[in-house]
Design a protein around this motif. Structure first.
Motif, PDB file in Angstrom:
ATOM      1  N   ILE A  88       0.816  -1.214   0.000  1.00 58.83           N
ATOM      2  CA  ILE A  88       0.000   0.000   0.000  1.00 58.83           C
ATOM      3  C   ILE A  88       0.851   1.265   0.000  1.00 58.83           C
ATOM      4  N   CYS A  89       1.908   1.291   0.795  1.00 59.50           N
ATOM      5  CA  CYS A  89       2.703   2.517   0.965  1.00 59.50           C
ATOM      6  C   CYS A  89       4.126   2.179   1.409  1.00 59.50           C
TER       7      CYS A  89
ATOM      8  N   GLU B 150      -9.421   2.185   5.739  1.00 60.79           N
ATOM      9  CA  GLU B 150     -10.430   2.847   4.916  1.00 60.79           C
ATOM     10  C   GLU B 150     -11.410   3.686   5.723  1.00 60.79           C
TER      11      GLU B 150
ATOM     12  N   ARG C  87      -1.518  13.047   2.506  1.00 59.00           N
ATOM     13  CA  ARG C  87      -1.180  12.931   1.076  1.00 59.00           C
ATOM     14  C   ARG C  87       0.111  13.672   0.717  1.00 59.00           C
TER      15      ARG C  87
ATOM     16  N   THR D  69       0.963   6.569  -1.931  1.00 57.83           N
ATOM     17  CA  THR D  69       0.437   5.209  -2.010  1.00 57.83           C
ATOM     18  C   THR D  69       1.036   4.514  -3.225  1.00 57.83           C
TER      19      THR D  69
ATOM     20  N   ARG E 224      -0.042   0.987  -4.181  1.00 63.67           N
ATOM     21  CA  ARG E 224      -1.138   0.242  -4.802  1.00 63.67           C
ATOM     22  C   ARG E 224      -2.335   0.280  -3.873  1.00 63.67           C
ATOM     23  N   GLU E 225      -3.489   0.169  -4.469  1.00 63.52           N
ATOM     24  CA  GLU E 225      -4.707   0.047  -3.671  1.00 63.52           C
ATOM     25  C   GLU E 225      -4.989  -1.434  -3.474  1.00 63.52           C
TER      26      GLU E 225
ATOM     27  N   LYS F  23      -7.630  -3.845  -2.557  1.00 62.24           N
ATOM     28  CA  LYS F  23      -9.079  -3.843  -2.434  1.00 62.24           C
ATOM     29  C   LYS F  23      -9.570  -4.875  -1.427  1.00 62.24           C
TER      30      LYS F  23
ATOM     31  N   VAL G 133      -5.745  -6.330  -5.984  1.00 63.55           N
ATOM     32  CA  VAL G 133      -5.284  -4.924  -6.160  1.00 63.55           C
ATOM     33  C   VAL G 133      -5.944  -4.282  -7.365  1.00 63.55           C
TER      34      VAL G 133
END
Length: 141
Positions: free
Chosen positions: A38-39, A75, A107, A112, A114-115, A117, A141
């Motif tokens: 994610i980060c 989230e 931000r 980030t 990747r997301e 999911k 993802v």
């Protein structure tokens, strides 16, 4: 696997081969792997502590629920996590509890990668080897 995990590509998803000397370490390393997707966890300060407690039907389900709870907290609370401490994984009652540390998403500082999911059940299998627990887990993802 010096970090406790390594990534592999899986169709449109990303997987991780995760290792841990104990189940607690396996859960912690799986959490690190997911947030490294994610980060950059190194940019996330461990200012806030969030308690996590989940129950599952199997050990695999317990791990998916643990990781899914972390995603849910990210989230809904707008938090990124950098460190994880699993206090207990009860194999008999199929419960896990611990803490995640992080901070609100900024931000300007947090980029980030990747997301993620969802955490999937696709071909997941926890294996207890002679020297460590291992799992192969796929992230949507």
């Amino acid at each position: 696997m010096p970090a406790g995990y390594e990534f592999f590509e899986h169709t449109a998803d990303v997987g991780a081969l995760v290792r841990g000397v104990t189940l607690r370490h396996l859960f912690e390393n799986a959490s690190k792997a997911m947030f490294d997707l994610i980060c950059d966890r190194r940019t996330v300060r461990p200012h806030q502590r969030v308690r996590i407690a989940v129950q599952g039907a199997t050990l695999e389900d317990l791990l998916v629920r643990w990781l899914s709870e972390l995603l849910f907290r990210m989230e809904t609370d707008g938090l990124l996590f950098s460190s994880f401490a699993v206090d207990r994984v009860d194999r008999a009652l199929l419960r896990a509890r611990g803490t995640a540390r992080g901070e609100p998403i900024d931000r300007t500082r947090h980029r980030t990668r990747r997301e993620v999911k969802a955490v999937t059940y696709h071909q997941i299998r926890l294996i207890r080897g002679r020297s460590a627990w291992r799992v192969r887990i796929v992230f949507d993802v």
